[in-house]
Enzyme design. Structure first.
Site, PDB file in Angstrom:
ATOM      1  N   CYS A  47       3.970  27.469  30.376  1.00  0.00           N
ATOM      2  CA  CYS A  47       3.872  27.263  28.928  1.00  0.00           C
ATOM      3  C   CYS A  47       5.153  26.725  28.305  1.00  0.00           C
ATOM      4  CB  CYS A  47       3.472  28.567  28.247  1.00  0.00           C
ATOM      5  SG  CYS A  47       1.976  29.311  28.938  1.00  0.00           S
ATOM      6  N   HIS A  52       4.439  27.655  21.023  1.00  0.00           N
ATOM      7  CA  HIS A  52       3.446  27.830  22.077  1.00  0.00           C
ATOM      8  C   HIS A  52       2.330  28.754  21.591  1.00  0.00           C
ATOM      9  CE1 HIS A  52       1.358  28.925  25.641  1.00  0.00           C
ATOM     10  NE2 HIS A  52       1.869  30.133  25.684  1.00  0.00           N
ATOM     11  N   ASN A  86      -5.411  29.359  25.149  1.00  0.00           N
ATOM     12  CA  ASN A  86      -4.036  29.119  25.580  1.00  0.00           C
ATOM     13  C   ASN A  86      -4.078  28.047  26.668  1.00  0.00           C
ATOM     14  OD1 ASN A  86      -1.580  29.184  26.965  1.00  0.00           O
ATOM     15  ND2 ASN A  86      -1.340  31.389  26.796  1.00  0.00           N
TER      16      ASN A  86
END
Length: 345
Positions: free
Chosen positions: A120, A258, A288
């Site tokens: 990420c 993020h 996500n």
């Protein structure tokens, strides 16, 4: 070799995205797992997530994002000098996924390579790599493609993982821009003592089958550890990133983080002392998407008109490692590109 003069500033000429067409609702997850729609919605803030269809690989998503970025900039893909792919879920361990992207895109005379920037965190780490290649003076146009299919790497019994993760890809198209615009100083950190907060766990192969390097992998994540890291570490870090860019959290126009999950994102924005309307949320619909989540949120800010030339945007990404990075963009308009670059022997 003749190199271009080193540019003082590098900007994002366009942002591309690609998300797969299969949408998984909370109701569908409830049919598969011992959970409830209310728990997913209130705990995570996610309503749907996008996942790759059978046979659709990470490189397929990456090619879609690359073409989208080129289309939005109205440039031919074969004018790109370098393609950098950032992924933790490549099609194969070898060769580089960049080679697959170039092959599928029909870009047979362009060089490319991969980086693995800690899942990420890639939305900032990979951007910094691309910026440095432009600043070297050897490359005029660099595509940084960030793509992952984490939803394909989940334990079939991991109900939380299936509720959180989606698949997606984003692309930064980078060029030199006029001074006082573009990507500011990038700050990056790693906390290796938190290595196992988020990682892929190698599974034992079936009996009699040799383990060829990696074998099958399942994503493992300590959700509480990620939450504590984000709320304990990122607020002070974000202030430091803004300070390095000569601005403050109050003065930046937009904060794009993020998208671990929308609930955590909103808590983080409050911990920064900023109003929720100062950020962009896409994980409620996409899940996500690992490294591409920052790029997908930036794409939405541009597409919705929330981001205008001259605006300051703070990007913050954090992921496995634990690695984290941030930078401030001074957003460019079309007129900020095509700056003259003298040739230097």
């Amino acid at each position: 070799m003749v190199w271009n003069a080193v540019p003082a500033a590098v900007g994002i000429r366009s942002v591309g995205r690609f998300v797969p067409g299969i949408e998984i609702s909370n109701e569908e997850l409830v049919e598969r797992f011992d959970t409830s729609e209310e728990w997913i919605r209130t705990k995570l803030g996610i309503h749907t997530r996008r996942v790759a269809r059978p046979g659709q690989s990470t490189s397929d998503l990456a090619v879609g994002a690359l073409f989208d970025a080129c289309g939005r900039a109205d440039i031919a893909p074969d004018t790109i000098d370098l393609v950098i792919c950032c992924t933790g879920t490549p099609d194969h361990m070898l060769p580089a996924m960049a080679a697959a992207v170039l092959r599928k895109a029909g870009l047979l005379d362009i060089r490319g390579f991969d980086i693995n920037a800690g899942g990420c965190a890639g939305g900032v780490f990979a951007l910094d790599v691309g910026v440095k290649y432009i600043r070297s003076g050897e490359y005029n146009r660099v595509a940084v493609v960030i793509a992952d299919t984490v939803a394909q790497c989940l334990d079939p019994e991991d109900r939380t993982g299936h509720a959180i993760f989606g698949d997606g890809a984003g692309c930064y198209l980078l060029e030199a821009c006029r001074d006082e615009r573009g990507v500011g100083p990038t700050v990056m950190r790693t906390k290796p003592e938190l290595y196992y907060t988020a990682f892929t766990e190698r599974q034992d192969p079936p009996e009699g089958v040799p383990n060829r390097f990696s074998g099958p992998n399942y994503m493992r994540m300590d959700g509480g550890g990620v939450r504590d890291f984000a709320l304990d570490v990122i607020p002070d870090f974000a202030e430091g990133v803004a300070k390095a860019a000569g601005t403050t959290l109050d003065d930046v126009d937009l904060i794009i983080s993020h998208q671990a999950n929308p609930t955590l994102l909103r808590r983080l924005i409050r911990a920064l002392g900023q109003p929720e309307e100062k950020t962009v949320v896409v994980a409620d619909r996409l899940g996500n998407t690992s490294g591409s989540s920052v790029v997908l949120a930036l794409w939405e800010a541009v597409e919705s008109g929330r981001l205008k030339p001259g605006d300051e945007v703070l990007l913050v990404a954090f992921g496995s490692g634990m690695s984290y990075g941030g930078t401030v963009l001074r957003w460019c308009g079309p007129e900020d590109f095509g700056v003259g670059r003298m040739e230097a022997a």
